[in-house]
Design a protein around this motif. Structure first.
Motif: not given
Lengths: 514, 400
Positions: B38-39, B41-42, B133, B30-32, B34-35
């Protein structure tokens, strides 16, 4: 005014369409806040802000509210972290804050007593005050309604800077750190003498702290690359840390050497007997070294200045069997294990005499099998353990083969012979023959008959050192047929001896970066 | 045909319902991207930060670990203080060497355990299954929660320092204490004490002791009396209980409205009704002058707070309150709170010439608040420990 209201209607229509496609859930609230912001900004200037608002909408609608909520809450912390990391990594446009930080650190440490005596209570108050200021700042940023794109952007910045900060740590392996710890514990008496007479702990903390704080500053980087050119510095660092800092990319280094050599072999430029498409057998050899520690017994922890616990036969550090991976395929070549597992050479390269009833290699040896024992300085080898023996090593082998994947079907390969068969054949046939080899070889190894290994055809044992050498050793029975390879071996060995000192291969870890 | 179509549609609905029942859809799809990227990598940084926070807040599975770290830090501080002239002179060479060695080992262990943790986090993420995620978001939320807890405790529970003035006050207050401390303590002990206190604050021992002490009334009284020096909280005047005539004298909120010609003939109830018609309770009244002069009507409003506190064990609301907080009934007077009698007793002691404008006291809803009187809402909850109801009634006086 009328202009903004029509715009609003337009966007609303857009948003009503959207929710059907999204799976995340209800984000009306977020959208509404975004729209509010947009309305505000559109009062100022119309065109630019419209564009940004439209850009932000896809991320908003495609992110589940759980995530966007967490991200919005994280945002103020991210900003603080970003500022802090900018300071420490010297990556800001203005480096003066970083310099100020270093100066503050030095003053604090030099005048710690005076500061504590006269301003200790104020320091505590100041810390709490600073924290509440930070908190106020956090609340303000939360009220400024950041867009998701802002958050993602800041997050990317934080990640890059944190990676920069952690990069000297993450190149280390867990084994390196264990070695580090051991070396330090071992050398601690020396350090105590140093701190007692030369460098008191406070000074050490001062210099160490300044070094760490300025690690990422441009001057520090230049100084480090300059210093690294001196061999003396490298030697010193090697002895102090026990870390072969040239070997950070060691595993790749070995295989890079293999690939280079293989390329040379397969092109036949040096007169080797290998033509395109014929699989080459290599026997990887690993030596397992152990040291006896009083009260602990045999462990794989070695002293910092001696060989690593896993080496090849030229004492270059090698990955342990669990971590040993065949190199990735290169230009149509494919590595494949022939043996199923690493097998212990019970004879330890012919040094141990075995009764003919016992197998020469075994896949599941006892903890003390197949070792040759040495004294403290790796001399006086014996097969028996005694009180004067402090080190020992044994030999593991595993056969792999390298074949061409691109040349499938072009020429048929008979893997059981070292001679190229030029008669053309089908792809299918080749695969079958491949399989038969893979299955027969381990069987022959488990056989008690030592000669059965040679029955599978010519086998070459290769061991790799870091100095760009593939060491091909023809198996005994084939020695007379493969004279070329023997030459090659001799040639390589000469090179090995010329670069015997392992310190010669110490390389700076970050040469490319600096 | 249409019938079967309808049935199939129904079935489809039904199966869809079952699919969603009891299970949350995975966030991953359900998530883009891009986000998510980044998450992802974070994530290692989050793990490392979370580990550090766990150690600070004593929330590890192995509670010994923070304790060991604390001991190590103590040893390191001990070593660093070695070059202090006063501390080192009393020690023998052997003692010096042992302090040095212990401190060094402590430092090395701290450093390497940090390095090892970072390295293994990156290695494990490389080797094992990558996180989903949902994993990342759960960790993210837990980190935010911890940060929020620390923030709350530091900002609201300790000294509230907002301006330079607060800093100055603290400096004046703390300097004598510091002076006395420094006479009896060495710098080493002082630094050690501060560091150990900071490290221990979140440990379960410290927290439980702290809570036990907090139950002692004397502690709270002492705390709030110290606090009242620094903060201009709304000052509460406990005695004497203020009476209506004093309120009328002292208040600055008196509103003067014109005493119009038609009203001159009215008196008593008629005048009151007329005034009520003109000025309902909830409307803001615009006065005409600041000073009493002939031909005006003065209107005063009494705002009486009724305070209650919830008492264990039965969670009963009682008008019994702690000595340092608001009294049972208090009246708002020029921004301060002043203890007073209950509204009903007030009714009987109205000053001369003053008459009630409203017929009775108009109460508001109960406003529930936490132990510190920070308003939470209009409903009782677990967090709520106090509540306040506001009674209003107006009086008037005619200046002829």
């Amino acid at each position: 005014m009328a202009d903004t209201s029509t715009k609003q209607r337009e966007t609303r229509a857009q948003f009503v369409d959207e929710p059907e496609t999204r799976i995340g859930g209800d984000t009306t609230k977020v959208i509404r806040s975004a729209m509010k912001k947009r309305q505000e900004s559109s009062r100022g200037n119309n065109n630019d802000d419209d564009a940004t608002a439209i850009v932000s909408s896809p991320l908003l609608t495609s992110t589940p509210p759980t995530i966007s909520k967490a991200l919005v809450k994280l945002y103020p912390h991210l900003i603080v972290a970003d500022r802090f990391l900018t300071l420490v990594t010297w990556s800001g446009e203005d480096i003066w804050p970083s310099i100020l930080m270093v100066i503050l650190y030095v003053t604090l440490l030099l005048y710690f007593e005076k500061i504590t005596t006269y301003f200790g209570h104020l320091a505590i108050v100041a810390v709490i005050w600073g924290y509440s200021l930070l908190d106020k700042h956090v609340e303000e940023t939360l009220n400024s309604r950041p867009t998701l794109d802002d958050i993602v952007h800041t997050m990317k910045g934080v990640i890059t800077k944190a990676d920069m900060l952690l990069s000297p740590i993450t190149v280390l392996s867990a084994q390196d750190i264990r070695k580090f710890l051991f070396t330090t514990a071992f050398l601690s008496p020396v350090y105590i003498i140093i701190t007692l007479f030369i460098l008191p702990p406070r000074k050490f903390l001062l210099f160490g702290g300044v070094y760490l704080l300025t690690y990422n500053s441009p001057w520090s980087m230049v100084t480090r690359t300059l210093l690294w050119r001196f061999k003396f510095v490298r030697l010193l660092i090697f002895y102090v840390t026990g870390l072969d800092s040239g070997g950070i990319n060691k595993n790749q280094g070995i295989f890079a050497a293999v690939q280079k050599q293989v390329k040379k072999l397969s092109t036949g430029s040096d007169g080797a007997t290998v033509e395109d498409g014929k699989p080459i057998r290599f026997t990887y050899v690993l030596y397992e070294n152990q040291r006896r520690w009083l009260g602990i017994g045999w462990t794989s922890s070695m002293l910092s200045y001696e060989r690593a616990s896993w080496t090849d036969e030229f004492l270059n550090e090698a990955p342990s069997p669990d971590n040993f991976k065949l190199p990735e395929e290169s230009s149509g070549m494919l590595w494949k294990w022939v043996d199923k597992t690493w097998r212990l050479d019970m004879t330890n390269d012919g040094a141990i005499q075995l009764s003919s009833a016992r197998p020469k290699t075994t896949a599941s040896p006892n903890a003390d099998d197949g070792f040759i024992y040495y004294d403290n300085t790796w001399k006086k080898p014996t097969t028996e353990d005694s009180f004067s023996k402090y080190t020992r090593r044994r030999r593991w082998i595993r056969t792999a083969e390298l074949m061409k994947t691109s040349s499938f079907g072009l020429d048929e390969i008979d893997t059981t012979h070292n001679v190229v068969d030029n008669s053309s054949g089908s792809n299918h046939k080749r695969v079958v023959s491949q399989n038969s080899v893979a299955s027969t070889v381990p069987k022959s190894e488990t056989d008690s008959d030592p000669d059965s290994a040679t029955a599978t055809g010519s086998r070459r044992r290769v061991s790799f050192s870091e100095v760009d050498n593939v060491h091909i050793i023809p198996s005994d029975d084939d020695a007379d047929t493969d004279t070329d390879q023997k030459d090659l071996k001799r040639h390589n060995q000469q090179e090995d001896y010329s670069t015997e000192n392992p310190l010669d291969v110490v390389r700076p870890p970050q040469d490319s970066k600096g | 045909m249409s019938n079967t179509g309808g049935v199939s549609a129904e079935y489809r609905c039904y199966s869809k319902f079952i699919y969603n029942h009891g299970q949350k859809p995975s966030l991953t799809r359900a998530t883009d991207s891009k986000i998510s990227s980044v998450l992802h990598r974070f994530y290692p940084m989050l793990i490392i930060f979370d580990g550090a926070l766990n150690n600070i807040m004593w929330m590890c599975e192995d509670i010994c670990l923070p304790f060991i770290y604390m001991v190590m830090i103590t040893l390191v501080i001990d070593m660093l203080s070695l070059c202090e002239t006063s501390a080192s002179s009393g020690k023998s060479v052997f003692g010096k060497i042992s302090t040095l060695w212990l401190g060094m080992i402590g430092f090395v262990v701290l450093l390497y355990s940090f390095l090892y943790y970072v390295v293994t986090v990156y290695q494990d993420l490389d080797q094992y299954e990558p996180p989903t995620l949902d994993d990342i978001v759960i960790l993210l939320e837990s980190v935010i929660d911890k940060l929020e807890t620390i923030r709350k405790e530091t900002v609201s529970r300790t000294l509230r320092i907002r301006t330079w003035l607060d800093v100055l006050k603290f400096a004046i207050f703390l300097t004598p204490i510091q002076y006395v401390l420094m006479r009896y303590l060495s710098v080493r002990d002082y630094a050690l004490g501060v560091v150990v206190c900071c490290l221990l604050v979140h440990s379960i021992w410290f927290q439980s002791t702290f809570r036990l002490f907090w139950r002692v009334l004397a502690t709270r009284i002492a705390y709030f009396s110290v606090l009242s020096i620094f903060h201009d909280r709304k000052q509460i005047i406990y005695s004497p209980l203020i009476d209506p005539s004093t309120v009328n004298e002292k208040t600055s909120a008196t509103i003067f409205v014109p005493y119009a010609q038609p009203m001159h003939k009215m008196s008593g109830n008629k005048l009151q009704l007329e005034l009520l018609k003109l000025y309902p309770l909830n409307n803001v009244i615009n006065g005409i002058s600041k000073m009493p002069c002939p031909g005006v009507i003065a209107i005063n409003i009494y705002i009486v707070h009724e305070n209650q506190r919830k008492w264990k064990p039965n969670n009963v609301w009682e008008p019994k309150l702690l000595p340092y907080e608001k009294p049972k009934y208090c009246i708002e007077l020029n921004g301060h709170l002043n203890a007073c009698k209950s509204p009903w007793e007030y009714q009987e002691s109205l000053a001369e010439d003053w008459e009630w404008l409203d017929d009775c006291w108009k109460p508001s809803e109960w406003a529930y608040s936490d132990s510190d009187w920070n308003v939470i809402g209009h409903n009782d909850s677990l967090e709520a420990y106090t509540r306040t109801k506001i009674w209003r009634r107006r009086v008037f006086k005619v200046f002829k």
